[in-house]
Scaffold this motif. Structure first.
Motif, short mmCIF file in Angstrom:
data_model
loop_
_atom_site.label_atom_id
_atom_site.label_comp_id
_atom_site.label_asym_id
_atom_site.label_seq_id
_atom_site.Cartn_x
_atom_site.Cartn_y
_atom_site.Cartn_z
N PHE A 28 -15.97 -21.74 7.69
CA PHE A 28 -15.13 -22.64 8.48
C PHE A 28 -13.68 -22.15 8.53
O PHE A 28 -13.10 -22.02 9.61
CB PHE A 28 -15.20 -24.06 7.91
CG PHE A 28 -14.27 -25.03 8.57
CD1 PHE A 28 -14.53 -25.49 9.85
CD2 PHE A 28 -13.13 -25.48 7.91
CE1 PHE A 28 -13.67 -26.39 10.46
CE2 PHE A 28 -12.28 -26.38 8.51
CZ PHE A 28 -12.55 -26.84 9.79
N TYR A 29 -13.12 -21.88 7.37
CA TYR A 29 -11.73 -21.42 7.33
C TYR A 29 -11.58 -20.04 7.98
O TYR A 29 -10.59 -19.75 8.66
CB TYR A 29 -11.20 -21.40 5.89
CG TYR A 29 -11.05 -22.79 5.31
CD1 TYR A 29 -10.35 -23.77 5.99
CD2 TYR A 29 -11.63 -23.12 4.09
CE1 TYR A 29 -10.21 -25.05 5.46
CE2 TYR A 29 -11.50 -24.39 3.55
CZ TYR A 29 -10.79 -25.36 4.25
OH TYR A 29 -10.67 -26.61 3.73
N GLY A 30 -12.58 -19.20 7.78
CA GLY A 30 -12.55 -17.88 8.42
C GLY A 30 -12.58 -18.00 9.94
O GLY A 30 -11.88 -17.28 10.64
N SER A 31 -13.39 -18.94 10.44
CA SER A 31 -13.45 -19.13 11.90
C SER A 31 -12.13 -19.68 12.43
O SER A 31 -11.72 -19.33 13.53
CB SER A 31 -14.61 -20.05 12.27
OG SER A 31 -14.38 -21.36 11.79
N SER A 35 -10.09 -17.68 15.13
CA SER A 35 -9.73 -18.35 16.39
C SER A 35 -8.22 -18.26 16.63
O SER A 35 -7.78 -18.05 17.76
CB SER A 35 -10.16 -19.82 16.36
OG SER A 35 -11.55 -19.92 16.24
N GLY A 36 -7.45 -18.45 15.58
CA GLY A 36 -5.99 -18.35 15.72
C GLY A 36 -5.55 -16.96 16.16
O GLY A 36 -4.69 -16.81 17.02
N LEU A 37 -6.17 -15.94 15.57
CA LEU A 37 -5.83 -14.57 15.95
C LEU A 37 -6.21 -14.29 17.40
O LEU A 37 -5.43 -13.69 18.16
CB LEU A 37 -6.53 -13.57 15.03
CG LEU A 37 -5.98 -13.46 13.61
CD1 LEU A 37 -6.87 -12.57 12.76
CD2 LEU A 37 -4.57 -12.92 13.64
N ILE A 38 -7.40 -14.71 17.78
CA ILE A 38 -7.85 -14.49 19.17
C ILE A 38 -6.94 -15.23 20.14
O ILE A 38 -6.57 -14.70 21.19
CB ILE A 38 -9.33 -14.92 19.32
CG1 ILE A 38 -10.22 -13.93 18.57
CG2 ILE A 38 -9.72 -15.00 20.79
CD1 ILE A 38 -11.67 -14.36 18.49
N GLY A 42 -4.67 -13.55 22.99
CA GLY A 42 -4.85 -14.00 24.37
C GLY A 42 -3.55 -14.44 25.00
O GLY A 42 -3.26 -14.12 26.16
N ILE A 43 -2.73 -15.15 24.26
CA ILE A 43 -1.43 -15.60 24.78
C ILE A 43 -0.53 -14.41 25.08
O ILE A 43 0.11 -14.36 26.13
CB ILE A 43 -0.76 -16.58 23.79
CG1 ILE A 43 -1.52 -17.90 23.78
CG2 ILE A 43 0.70 -16.79 24.14
CD1 ILE A 43 -1.07 -18.84 22.69
N ILE A 44 -0.50 -13.46 24.19
CA ILE A 44 0.32 -12.26 24.41
C ILE A 44 -0.16 -11.50 25.64
O ILE A 44 0.63 -11.07 26.48
CB ILE A 44 0.32 -11.36 23.16
CG1 ILE A 44 1.07 -12.04 22.02
CG2 ILE A 44 0.92 -9.99 23.47
CD1 ILE A 44 0.93 -11.36 20.68
N PHE A 45 -1.48 -11.36 25.78
CA PHE A 45 -2.04 -10.67 26.95
C PHE A 45 -1.67 -11.40 28.24
O PHE A 45 -1.26 -10.77 29.22
CB PHE A 45 -3.56 -10.57 26.82
CG PHE A 45 -4.23 -10.04 28.05
CD1 PHE A 45 -4.19 -8.69 28.34
CD2 PHE A 45 -4.88 -10.89 28.93
CE1 PHE A 45 -4.79 -8.19 29.49
CE2 PHE A 45 -5.48 -10.41 30.07
CZ PHE A 45 -5.43 -9.05 30.35
N MET A 46 -1.82 -12.73 28.25
CA MET A 46 -1.52 -13.50 29.46
C MET A 46 -0.04 -13.43 29.82
O MET A 46 0.32 -13.33 31.00
CB MET A 46 -1.96 -14.96 29.28
CG MET A 46 -3.46 -15.11 29.14
SD MET A 46 -4.37 -14.44 30.53
CE MET A 46 -4.27 -15.81 31.63
N GLN A 47 0.83 -13.47 28.84
CA GLN A 47 2.26 -13.38 29.13
C GLN A 47 2.61 -12.00 29.67
O GLN A 47 3.42 -11.88 30.59
CB GLN A 47 3.09 -13.69 27.88
CG GLN A 47 3.10 -15.16 27.54
CD GLN A 47 3.97 -15.48 26.34
OE1 GLN A 47 4.33 -14.59 25.57
NE2 GLN A 47 4.30 -16.75 26.17
N THR A 48 2.00 -10.97 29.13
CA THR A 48 2.24 -9.61 29.63
C THR A 48 1.76 -9.49 31.06
O THR A 48 2.46 -8.94 31.92
CB THR A 48 1.50 -8.58 28.74
OG1 THR A 48 1.94 -8.73 27.40
CG2 THR A 48 1.76 -7.17 29.21
N ARG A 49 0.60 -10.03 31.34
CA ARG A 49 0.04 -9.97 32.72
C ARG A 49 0.93 -10.77 33.67
O ARG A 49 1.16 -10.35 34.80
CB ARG A 49 -1.39 -10.53 32.70
CG ARG A 49 -2.08 -10.40 34.00
CD ARG A 49 -2.41 -8.94 34.30
NE ARG A 49 -3.07 -8.90 35.59
CZ ARG A 49 -2.72 -8.10 36.57
NH1 ARG A 49 -1.74 -7.24 36.41
NH2 ARG A 49 -3.35 -8.12 37.71
#
Length: 107
Positions: A28-31, A35-38, A42-49
């Motif tokens: 649970f904690y690992g997920s 999830s936080g890392l993903i 994702g946020i960094i990718f979207m802002q770059t795009r």
């Protein structure tokens, strides 16, 4: 020295607590961490795009403005070429008469 002991004690307590987690809790904690890392990636990718697209939009807007200036210049040139005083002058030089009804404007 005291800080090192506190830090070691804290690390031991955290380590002991992690060892006592069941597999389900660890999963649970690992997920959550995964999830936080993903999500962060994702946020960094979207802002770059988004920045890339904004840059492309600025380039397109510059091209549109340049073309609009060309169109305005062409319209001004047409207006200067079709003014009646100039047309009468050309007709008189060629020995013709100027008839305003024969003038057409293409748009």
């Amino acid at each position: 020295m005291l800080q090192d002991r506190r830090r070691d004690a804290t690390m031991r307590v955290i380590g002991d607590k992690i060892k006592t987690f069941s597999r389900v809790e660890k999963a649970f904690y690992g997920s959550i961490v995964l999830s936080g890392l993903i999500l962060a990636i994702g946020i960094i990718f979207m802002q770059t795009r988004l920045l890339q697209i904004q840059s492309q939009m600025a380039d397109v807007n510059q091209e549109i403005n340049a073309k609009q200036v060309e169109i305005d210049d062409a319209k001004q040139a047409v207006n200067e070429l079709t003014r009646s005083a100039r047309l009468m002058e050309i007709a008189e030089k060629a020995g013709l008469t100027f008839n305003n009804d024969n003038i057409g404007v293409a748009e």
